[in-house]
Design an enzyme around this catalytic site. Structure first.
Site, short mmCIF file in Angstrom:
data_model
loop_
_atom_site.label_atom_id
_atom_site.label_comp_id
_atom_site.label_asym_id
_atom_site.label_seq_id
_atom_site.Cartn_x
_atom_site.Cartn_y
_atom_site.Cartn_z
N HIS A 20 0.84 -1.05 -0.06
CA HIS A 20 0.00 -0.07 0.01
C HIS A 20 0.97 1.29 0.02
O HIS A 20 1.89 1.26 0.49
CB HIS A 20 -0.71 0.02 1.19
CG HIS A 20 -1.88 0.87 1.23
ND1 HIS A 20 -1.67 2.41 1.45
CD2 HIS A 20 -3.37 0.75 0.89
CE1 HIS A 20 -2.89 2.97 1.24
NE2 HIS A 20 -3.83 2.30 1.05
N GLU A 61 -4.67 1.68 -6.97
CA GLU A 61 -4.76 2.69 -5.90
C GLU A 61 -4.09 3.98 -6.20
O GLU A 61 -2.95 4.00 -5.71
CB GLU A 61 -4.83 2.01 -4.54
CG GLU A 61 -5.76 1.07 -4.19
CD GLU A 61 -5.59 0.89 -2.63
OE1 GLU A 61 -6.84 0.86 -1.91
OE2 GLU A 61 -4.60 1.04 -1.87
#
Length: 262
Positions: free
Chosen positions: A96, A168
C-alpha cells in the site's frame, strides 16, 4: 459473468467494541450475498482472528494489512506470513502507498512478501499506484507496469492466479483524495492487465482479479464496477461503518444482476 470482489481495509482504526458491533451488524447480510460476490475485510492485526471467527460462516475472507519480508528473525514489530496464517488470515495486503511512503516499503520488499505469502498458501493483495507527479507527467502506465512486474518477479504462472492486484492512485487515497474518473481507473487497471499479459499471456492474465481503490463511494461504485478491467473494489472510509459496506454490497449485487441479463 465475472466474479466481483468487494472489501475494505480498516487501516489503524477501531477498538474491540467497534469490531464487535461491526461484525454483529454486517454478518446477516454477508451470509446472504450473491455467490458471484466475494467479500473481504482487512482489520488491524489485533482483530484479525476475532473478525475471521465472527464471520467464518459468511464466506467473507479476512486479511492482514502487512507482513514482514522474512519468515522469522530479529525484526521487532513485524509479523510473519506464518503468524498471519496461524490466526486465520487468508489475504495479505502488500505494498500500500502508505506503507511505501511512511515505512520504507519498496518494489523489492513487495516482491519478497508476495513470494513468502504464496509459499504459505495466502493470497497476496498487491497494491500499485501512480503519484500525482507521475499522473501529471503522463507516465501512469509505465509506473504501474514497473510495480506489477517487480512484485511478480519469479512468481510462476501456476501461482499467479492466487494473486489479487489493486490499483490505488496515490492522489486518490485518503480524506483529501480526488476520486478517479471511471476512465482514469480503467486506464490504470488496463496497464495492470497489459503487464500481466506480457508476463504470463492473455489466458492467465484474465484469471487475476483486478480491483480499484481510492475514494470509492456509493456514488461512483456502480460505474466503476461496470468497467471492463475492474473486477472489484477495495474500499476505505466508505466501508468503515457497516452501513456503508452494506450499501456497497447492494450496489455490487445490482451490477451482478445487470451482468446476468446482459
Amino acid at each position: 459473468m465475472k466474479k466481483i470482489w468487494l472489501g475494505s481495509s480498516w487501516k489503524m482504526n477501531k477498538t474491540q467494541s467497534d469490531v464487535v458491533r461491526y461484525c454483529e451488524f454486517i454478518k446477516p447480510y454477508l451470509s446472504a450475498v450473491d455467490v458471484e460476490l466475494q467479500t473481504f475485510l482487512v482489520p488491524p492485526f489485533p482483530y484479525v482472528k476475532q473478525v475471521g471467527s465472527s464471520l467464518a460462516e459468511t464466506g467473507c475472507l479476512t486479511g492482514v494489512q502487512n507482513v514482514g519480508f522474512e519468515s522469522a528473525g530479529p525484526f521487532t514489530g513485524e509479523i510473519s506470513v506464518g503468524m498471519a496464517k496461524d490466526i486465520g488470515a487468508t489475504l495479505v495486503e502488500i505494498g500500500h502507498s502508505e506503507r511505501r511512503e511512511w515505512f520504507g516499503e519498496t518494489d523489492a520488499t513487495v516482491n519478497k512478501k508476495v513470494k513468502l505469502s504464496l509459499l504459505e498458501g495466502l493470497k497476496p493483495l498487491i497494491c500499485v499506484g501512480d503519484t500525482i507527479d507521475e499522473k501529471r507527467w503522463g507516465v501512469t502506465a509505465e509506473s504501474i507496469s514497473r510495480q506489477v512486474k517487480i512484485a511478480l518477479h519469479t512468481v510462476s504462472a501456476d501461482l499467479v492466479s492466487q494473486v489479487i492486484i489493486a490499483y490505488e492512485p496515490v492522489w486518490a487515497i485518503g480524506e483529501r483524495g480526488l476520486p478517479a474518473t471511471t476512465e482514469e481507473a480503467e486506464h490504470g487497471l488496463s496497464a495492470v492487465r497489459l503487464a500481466l499479459i506480457e508476463l504470463y499471456g492473455k489466458t492467465i492474465a484474465e484469471k487475476v482479479p483486478l480491483l480499484y481503490g481510492g475514494s470509492v463511494n456509493i456514488h461512483n461504485a456502480k460505474m466503476l464496477l461496470r468497467q471492463q478491467n475492474i473486477d472489484g473494489l477495495f474500499v476505505g472510509r466508505t466501508a468503515w461503518h457497516p452501513e456503508g459496506l452494506l450499501r456497497l454490497i447492494r450496489l455490487a449485487s445490482e451490477v451482478i444482476e445487470e451482468q446476468a441479463y446482459a
